[in-house]
Scaffold this active site. Sequence first.
Site, PDB file in Angstrom:
ATOM      1  N   GLN A  33      63.268 169.842  59.770  1.00 41.28           N
ATOM      2  CA  GLN A  33      62.163 169.134  58.798  1.00 41.28           C
ATOM      3  C   GLN A  33      60.859 169.652  59.556  1.00 41.28           C
ATOM      4  O   GLN A  33      59.752 170.038  58.774  1.00 41.28           O
ATOM      5  CB  GLN A  33      62.125 167.600  58.959  1.00 41.28           C
ATOM      6  CG  GLN A  33      61.139 167.001  58.132  1.00 41.28           C
ATOM      7  CD  GLN A  33      61.183 167.336  56.546  1.00 41.28           C
ATOM      8  OE1 GLN A  33      62.078 166.917  56.073  1.00 41.28           O
ATOM      9  NE2 GLN A  33      60.218 167.563  56.107  1.00 41.28           N
ATOM     10  N   CYS A  40      58.263 163.508  54.929  1.00 39.19           N
ATOM     11  CA  CYS A  40      59.503 164.111  54.734  1.00 39.19           C
ATOM     12  C   CYS A  40      60.605 163.839  53.652  1.00 39.19           C
ATOM     13  O   CYS A  40      61.119 164.630  53.511  1.00 39.19           O
ATOM     14  CB  CYS A  40      60.498 164.072  56.173  1.00 39.19           C
ATOM     15  SG  CYS A  40      61.165 162.425  56.447  1.00 39.19           S
ATOM     16  N   ARG A  66      61.387 173.250  52.895  1.00 37.10           N
ATOM     17  CA  ARG A  66      62.555 173.212  53.600  1.00 37.10           C
ATOM     18  C   ARG A  66      63.449 174.669  53.635  1.00 37.10           C
ATOM     19  O   ARG A  66      64.084 175.027  54.059  1.00 37.10           O
ATOM     20  CB  ARG A  66      63.327 171.859  53.124  1.00 37.10           C
ATOM     21  CG  ARG A  66      62.669 170.463  53.319  1.00 37.10           C
ATOM     22  CD  ARG A  66      62.743 170.393  55.009  1.00 37.10           C
ATOM     23  NE  ARG A  66      64.257 170.576  55.563  1.00 37.10           N
ATOM     24  CZ  ARG A  66      65.018 169.417  55.330  1.00 37.10           C
ATOM     25  NH1 ARG A  66      64.896 168.346  55.071  1.00 37.10           N
ATOM     26  NH2 ARG A  66      66.297 169.533  55.951  1.00 37.10           N
ATOM     27  N   HIS A 124      64.957 165.641  64.030  1.00 38.22           N
ATOM     28  CA  HIS A 124      65.121 166.403  62.718  1.00 38.22           C
ATOM     29  C   HIS A 124      64.460 167.394  62.740  1.00 38.22           C
ATOM     30  O   HIS A 124      63.483 167.784  62.201  1.00 38.22           O
ATOM     31  CB  HIS A 124      64.814 165.201  61.599  1.00 38.22           C
ATOM     32  CG  HIS A 124      65.116 165.640  60.202  1.00 38.22           C
ATOM     33  ND1 HIS A 124      66.079 166.494  59.957  1.00 38.22           N
ATOM     34  CD2 HIS A 124      64.786 165.122  58.861  1.00 38.22           C
ATOM     35  CE1 HIS A 124      66.100 166.690  58.555  1.00 38.22           C
ATOM     36  NE2 HIS A 124      65.337 166.171  58.079  1.00 38.22           N
ATOM     37  N   ASP A 166      57.312 157.800  58.149  1.00 38.11           N
ATOM     38  CA  ASP A 166      58.687 157.766  57.569  1.00 38.11           C
ATOM     39  C   ASP A 166      59.095 156.345  57.197  1.00 38.11           C
ATOM     40  O   ASP A 166      58.585 155.576  57.572  1.00 38.11           O
ATOM     41  CB  ASP A 166      59.507 158.544  58.911  1.00 38.11           C
ATOM     42  CG  ASP A 166      60.822 158.672  58.442  1.00 38.11           C
ATOM     43  OD1 ASP A 166      61.266 158.878  57.106  1.00 38.11           O
ATOM     44  OD2 ASP A 166      61.874 158.996  59.254  1.00 38.11           O
ATOM     45  N   ARG A 225      74.921 167.172  60.095  1.00 41.88           N
ATOM     46  CA  ARG A 225      73.995 166.010  59.940  1.00 41.88           C
ATOM     47  C   ARG A 225      74.991 164.735  60.333  1.00 41.88           C
ATOM     48  O   ARG A 225      75.932 164.743  59.758  1.00 41.88           O
ATOM     49  CB  ARG A 225      73.319 165.607  58.447  1.00 41.88           C
ATOM     50  CG  ARG A 225      72.999 164.347  58.290  1.00 41.88           C
ATOM     51  CD  ARG A 225      72.129 164.033  57.000  1.00 41.88           C
ATOM     52  NE  ARG A 225      70.788 164.858  57.225  1.00 41.88           N
ATOM     53  CZ  ARG A 225      69.645 164.513  56.290  1.00 41.88           C
ATOM     54  NH1 ARG A 225      69.718 163.670  55.199  1.00 41.88           N
ATOM     55  NH2 ARG A 225      68.688 165.203  56.521  1.00 41.88           N
TER      56      ARG A 225
HETATM   57  N1  NVA Z   1      64.375 158.795  59.684  1.00 40.29           N
HETATM   58  C1  NVA Z   1      64.946 159.155  58.392  1.00 40.29           C
HETATM   59  C2  NVA Z   1      64.675 160.559  57.999  1.00 40.29           C
HETATM   60  C3  NVA Z   1      65.352 160.858  56.576  1.00 40.29           C
HETATM   61  C4  NVA Z   1      65.238 162.251  56.354  1.00 40.29           C
HETATM   62  C5  NVA Z   1      66.506 158.716  58.534  1.00 40.29           C
HETATM   63  O1  NVA Z   1      66.991 159.445  59.575  1.00 40.29           O
HETATM   64  O2  NVA Z   1      67.124 158.245  57.520  1.00 40.29           O
HETATM   65  N1   CP Z   2      63.848 165.021  54.529  1.00 45.27           N
HETATM   66  C1   CP Z   2      65.263 165.097  54.278  1.00 45.27           C
HETATM   67  O1   CP Z   2      65.823 165.601  55.169  1.00 45.27           O
HETATM   68  O2   CP Z   2      65.783 164.565  53.141  1.00 45.27           O
HETATM   69  P1   CP Z   2      67.103 164.320  53.032  1.00 45.27           P
HETATM   70  O3   CP Z   2      67.756 163.297  53.556  1.00 45.27           O
HETATM   71  O4   CP Z   2      67.154 164.248  51.191  1.00 45.27           O
HETATM   72  O5   CP Z   2      67.903 165.724  53.233  1.00 45.27           O
END
Ligand code: NVA
Ligand code: CP
Length: 308
Positions: free
Chosen positions: A132, A263, A291, A129, A223, A102
Site C-alpha cells: 500500500q 488506503c 496499487r 501493509h 485508516d 494476506r
Molecule cells: N488496517 C486495515 C487496512 C485495510 C487495507 C486492516 O488491516 O483491516
Molecule cells: N487498501 C487495501 O489493501 O484494500 P483491500 O483490503 O481492498 O485489498
Amino acid sequence: MRHFLTLKDFTKEEILEIIDIGLEIKKNLKKKVYKKELEMQTLGMIFEKSSTRTRVSFETGMFQLGGHALFLSNRDIHLGRGEPVKDTARVISSMCDMVMIRTFEHSMIEEFAAYSKVPVINGLTDSYHPVQLLADYMTMIEYGITEDAVVAYVGDGNNMTHSWMMLAAKIGFDLKIATPVGYEVDSKILEEVLKIAKQSGASITIGNNPKDAMRNATIVTTDTWASMGQEDEKEKRMKAFKGFMVDDLMMCLAKKGAKFLHCLPAYRGQEVSEHVLEAHAGIVFDEAENRLHAQKGLMVWLDRQRKL
Ligand code: NVA
Ligand code: CP
C-alpha cells in the site's frame, strides 16, 4: 532472490527504483503498450482476509504482464484446515513463480518465506501493509510531494501506521502520528524505525493529540478504527476514537492545500467525514489505482533481482 515482507529490508534507492518501474509501466499502459515481462509466470495469491484492491490489482497486474494469478482463499486450500505453513510454502513455491500472502500474524509470512523457493510478497499482515505504501508514495511523487512532505497520521496505531513509519524513515520525510491512548503503535517497531530515521534525517513523532499532529501537515492520512480481525472490538473502539475523525475542522489545522490520503476501504463518519473524503476523491482514487502500477513495478523488480 528477494522477498517483499516489510519496507525495512529495502533501501531508499530500491523503493524508488520499484516505483520508477511502476511509473514506466503505467505510462505504457495508458498508451496501451504491454510488455509481457512476466510471460508464463504464475502468482499464487493466498488470502486469509478479505480484499478488493489487493486482489484486483495483483490479479490484473499479473495478467497485463503476461502471467497468470491464482486466487487461493484459506477457505478452499488446506492451509485453512491446518496443513502446516512450511508444507504449503514448499508445495506452492514449487509450482508458482511468486506468492502474495494476506494474513494475520506477520510471523506466518516470515515462515512461509523461509521455506519458499520463490519471492514472497506481503499483501497485508496485522503488522504491516508495505505494498500500500508503494502506491501511496507513487501518488505523492505524482502530486509533487516527496521528501519535504510533512505527513499527519491520525487514528489507530496499526499495520498502516507501521508501514507509514517505515516509509518515512527510509525516504526521510516527517511523520506526525496521533492515536488515542491505548491504541499506540507497536513499541518494538517504533524503536527500529527511530534507528533508521536517525540515518535518513526523518522526524517521526508520536502523541495522542490529533490537533498537534495536523499542524503544518502537507499530507493527512488515516485508516479504519477497527482493522480486519478486530470486528469484536468495534463498539469499544468507536468510543475510544471519539475526536479522531478527519473532518473539515481538522483539515483546517493542516497546511493550506494539504492533500488527504486513505488506503481504503473508508468508513465515512468514523475515521473520515464524507465531505473530506469526497473533497479529496481525486487523489484517494488515484492512490487506489496506483496499487496496480506500483505492484507491477514490484513484481517486475523481484523477477529481475532473481535473474541477476
Ligand atoms: N488496517 C486495515 C487496512 C485495510 C487495507 C486492516 O488491516 O483491516
Ligand atoms: N487498501 C487495501 O489493501 O484494500 P483491500 O483490503 O481492498 O485489498
